[in-house]
Design an enzyme around this catalytic site. Structure first.
Site, mmCIF file in Angstrom:
data_model
loop_
_atom_site.group_PDB
_atom_site.id
_atom_site.type_symbol
_atom_site.label_atom_id
_atom_site.label_comp_id
_atom_site.label_asym_id
_atom_site.label_seq_id
_atom_site.Cartn_x
_atom_site.Cartn_y
_atom_site.Cartn_z
ATOM 1 N N THR A 1 -20.065 -23.610 14.283
ATOM 2 C CA THR A 1 -19.959 -22.734 15.451
ATOM 3 C C THR A 1 -21.274 -22.817 16.226
ATOM 4 O O THR A 1 -22.305 -22.334 15.742
ATOM 5 C CB THR A 1 -19.666 -21.297 15.009
ATOM 6 N N GLU B 1 -12.461 -16.798 5.873
ATOM 7 C CA GLU B 1 -12.920 -16.821 4.492
ATOM 8 C C GLU B 1 -11.791 -16.331 3.601
ATOM 9 O O GLU B 1 -11.108 -15.358 3.932
ATOM 10 C CB GLU B 1 -14.095 -15.846 4.330
ATOM 11 N N LEU C 1 -5.231 -5.284 14.372
ATOM 12 C CA LEU C 1 -5.192 -3.910 14.878
ATOM 13 C C LEU C 1 -5.209 -2.926 13.712
ATOM 14 O O LEU C 1 -4.616 -1.854 13.800
ATOM 15 C CB LEU C 1 -3.939 -3.699 15.738
ATOM 16 N N CYS D 1 -19.255 -13.917 10.499
ATOM 17 C CA CYS D 1 -18.805 -14.524 11.769
ATOM 18 C C CYS D 1 -18.800 -13.559 12.953
ATOM 19 O O CYS D 1 -19.524 -13.774 13.924
ATOM 20 C CB CYS D 1 -17.415 -15.123 11.577
ATOM 21 N N LYS E 1 -22.259 -12.049 13.927
ATOM 22 C CA LYS E 1 -23.177 -13.117 14.356
ATOM 23 C C LYS E 1 -22.708 -13.746 15.666
ATOM 24 O O LYS E 1 -23.499 -13.977 16.586
ATOM 25 C CB LYS E 1 -23.232 -14.177 13.247
ATOM 26 N N LYS F 1 -14.471 -7.886 3.235
ATOM 27 C CA LYS F 1 -13.006 -7.910 3.250
ATOM 28 C C LYS F 1 -12.574 -8.423 1.875
ATOM 29 O O LYS F 1 -13.419 -8.912 1.109
ATOM 30 C CB LYS F 1 -12.483 -8.796 4.381
HETATM 31 C C1 UGA Z 1 -13.178 -14.810 11.273
HETATM 32 C C2 UGA Z 1 -11.961 -15.269 12.090
HETATM 33 O O1 UGA Z 1 -10.814 -14.510 11.738
HETATM 34 C C3 UGA Z 1 -11.664 -16.752 11.833
HETATM 35 O O2 UGA Z 1 -10.606 -17.201 12.684
HETATM 36 C C4 UGA Z 1 -12.929 -17.562 12.145
HETATM 37 O O3 UGA Z 1 -12.737 -18.956 11.886
HETATM 38 C C5 UGA Z 1 -14.064 -17.065 11.282
HETATM 39 O O4 UGA Z 1 -14.282 -15.671 11.568
HETATM 40 C C6 UGA Z 1 -15.289 -17.872 11.618
HETATM 41 O O5 UGA Z 1 -15.761 -17.784 12.751
HETATM 42 O O6 UGA Z 1 -15.724 -18.685 10.790
HETATM 43 P P1 UGA Z 1 -13.583 -14.011 8.735
HETATM 44 O O7 UGA Z 1 -14.939 -13.609 9.200
HETATM 45 O O8 UGA Z 1 -13.435 -14.801 7.489
HETATM 46 O O9 UGA Z 1 -12.832 -14.878 9.901
HETATM 47 O O10 UGA Z 1 -12.783 -12.671 8.506
HETATM 48 P P2 UGA Z 1 -11.618 -11.845 9.229
HETATM 49 O O11 UGA Z 1 -10.422 -11.890 8.377
HETATM 50 O O12 UGA Z 1 -11.459 -12.248 10.642
HETATM 51 O O13 UGA Z 1 -12.229 -10.364 9.163
HETATM 52 C C7 UGA Z 1 -13.470 -10.029 9.793
HETATM 53 C C8 UGA Z 1 -13.755 -8.551 9.682
HETATM 54 O O14 UGA Z 1 -12.867 -7.808 10.494
HETATM 55 C C9 UGA Z 1 -13.606 -7.982 8.268
HETATM 56 O O15 UGA Z 1 -14.670 -7.075 8.030
HETATM 57 C C10 UGA Z 1 -12.280 -7.250 8.308
HETATM 58 O O16 UGA Z 1 -12.196 -6.174 7.401
HETATM 59 C C11 UGA Z 1 -12.273 -6.748 9.744
HETATM 60 N N1 UGA Z 1 -10.908 -6.498 10.255
HETATM 61 C C12 UGA Z 1 -10.038 -7.525 10.448
HETATM 62 C C13 UGA Z 1 -10.545 -5.192 10.572
HETATM 63 O O17 UGA Z 1 -11.336 -4.221 10.408
HETATM 64 N N2 UGA Z 1 -9.296 -4.967 11.084
HETATM 65 C C14 UGA Z 1 -8.404 -5.977 11.294
HETATM 66 O O18 UGA Z 1 -7.284 -5.694 11.782
HETATM 67 C C15 UGA Z 1 -8.781 -7.278 10.962
#
Ligand code: UGA
Length: 378
Positions: free
Chosen positions: A58, A91, A189, A199, A202, A260
């Site tokens: 990225t 992840e 949501l 991610c 940052k 997560k």
């Molecule tokens: C995120 C993106 O979803 C990926 O598409 C992207 O490739 C990645 O970053 C990256 O840039 O490498 P990730 O950080 O692994 O992936 O995790 P997510 O599943 O997106 O969750 C991120 C945070 O948002 C977590 O703390 C999760 O608990 C929170 N979240 C997610 C919520 O609070 N509510 C939601 O509805 C979804």
């Protein structure tokens, strides 16, 4: 890639992927590109024949141009093209996401590179994953725009959760109610304690830095970052309120430390500011996480780490669910109640409902649902 017919002569040229880390630079939030540039120099030294260099890291807009420049400077004779191919893997779900991507983005400025790219991704393309060809700078921006948009959805629903609590609405129903509109979509949501990980925090900061460099205001992203920081800090006040406002001498059992489920990553996890604030308020914190405890111990030494959710609940005045691990979704609440000093559950991920918990004899506080008045009287 290369010569599929095999033979004694090693293929010349081919494809090289750059997939190194781009952490936040200390101090200013810019992405640290030193690993990318080091990789570019190493690749330059080894180039032989037409080579497509694909950046998966990225990287801020314009990094592909810089990689191009570094290689051209080191090896003016080399025949190569630099392509931006951002990854959208989550992840804990990377293999699934890789095999079944919603889309593949290829930022390539010349046809030769596009052809090589298409050949590499042919198996996924046959699986019907669309390849979107763009300019290199556009592809770089798509990555940040995607993460920033997803972060915005989360920050938005979290603010709706705060409002729902005050007006007596249920944020999960609000999320369903808006998510069924295809223009909005139901994903990302889920209201919670704020987004964490390596991610979203940052990348939103790095996007803001790029915008500052180009003197373009990004008010929405600024607000998302600020709202998320505030939210993480506010969670301790929410827990404290559920305990009736006094935490001194109270024992809190915290379930889930990672940002997560399905990862051992605690970077920017909401659990960290939450635990620190609860301890500052005088609480004793016990914690359990299926895989995140080793990392947590290094930065949160004054926590009593337990070997399971039930031992964690021993003698606790309340349990707080911070990460929605699968194993927390079907807890035996009779057992929990026996072990706890007081049957209170603060569910920061809304994995239970107040009706269900009341049947188990628990006082229950979720996110974005009206706070029951009895919780405040504890
Ligand atoms: C995120 C993106 O979803 C990926 O598409 C992207 O490739 C990645 O970053 C990256 O840039 O490498 P990730 O950080 O692994 O992936 O995790 P997510 O599943 O997106 O969750 C991120 C945070 O948002 C977590 O703390 C999760 O608990 C929170 N979240 C997610 C919520 O609070 N509510 C939601 O509805 C979804």
């Amino acid at each position: 890639m290369g010569d599929r017919r095999g033979g004694a002569r090693p293929p010349r040229g081919g494809v090289v992927f750059i997939a190194v880390g781009t952490p936040s630079r200390r101090g200013d939030g810019h992405a640290d590109l030193s690993y990318v540039y080091t990789a570019a120099r190493e690749i330059a030294a080894a180039l032989d024949g037409f080579t497509v260099i694909i950046t998966k890291s990225t990287v801020p807009v314009g990094t592909g141009d810089e990689v191009d420049r570094i290689i051209r400077e080191t090896r003016p004779d080399a025949d190569f093209a630099v392509v931006s191919n951002p990854e959208f893997l989550r992840e804990g779900a990377a293999i699934q996401d890789f095999k079944h991507p919603d889309r593949i983005v290829a930022g390539a400025d010349e046809d030769r590179a596009r052809n090589v790219f298409a050949e590499i991704y042919r198996p996924l393309y046959l699986n019907k994953a669309p390849i979107l060809y763009t300019s290199r700078r556009t592809a770089e921006l798509i990555k940040y725009a995607a993460n920033a948009f997803l972060a915005t959805k989360i920050a938005f629903i979290n603010e709706m959760a705060d409002l729902a609590e005050e007006v007596g609405a249920d944020v999960q129903d609000v999320a369903r109610g808006i998510g069924l509109d295809n223009r909005i979509g139901s994903k990302f949501l889920h209201a919670g304690p704020g987004f964490g990980g390596s991610c979203f925090p940052k990348d939103t900061r790095a996007l803001l830095q790029t915008a500052h460099d180009y003197e373009v205001p990004l008010r929405i992203i600024e607000a998302v970052i600020a709202a998320n920081d505030i939210r993480k800090r506010a969670m301790a006040r929410k827990v404290s309120a559920a305990f009736g406002g006094a935490l001194r001498g109270k024992t809190i059992a915290l379930l889930g430390l990672t940002f997560k489920p399905n990862t051992d990553d605690i970077r920017e996890a909401p659990s960290i500011p939450l635990i620190t604030a609860l301890q500052d308020m005088g609480a004793l914190v016990r914690a359990f996480d299926p895989v995140g405890m080793e990392h947590a111990k290094a930065i949160l030494p004054d926590v009593v780490y337990c070997d399971g959710p039930y031992s964690c609940a021993d003698g606790a005045d309340g349990v707080v669910i911070v990460t929605e691990w699968e194993q927390f979704r079907a807890l035996d609440f009779n057992l929990m109640k026996q072990r706890m000093a007081c049957p209170l559950l603060v569910d920061l991920r809304n994995i239970y409902s107040s009706d269900e918990m009341e049947r188990h004899g628990f006082l229950y506080v979720g996110i974005g649902r009206k706070v029951p008045s009895h919780a405040l009287r504890l």
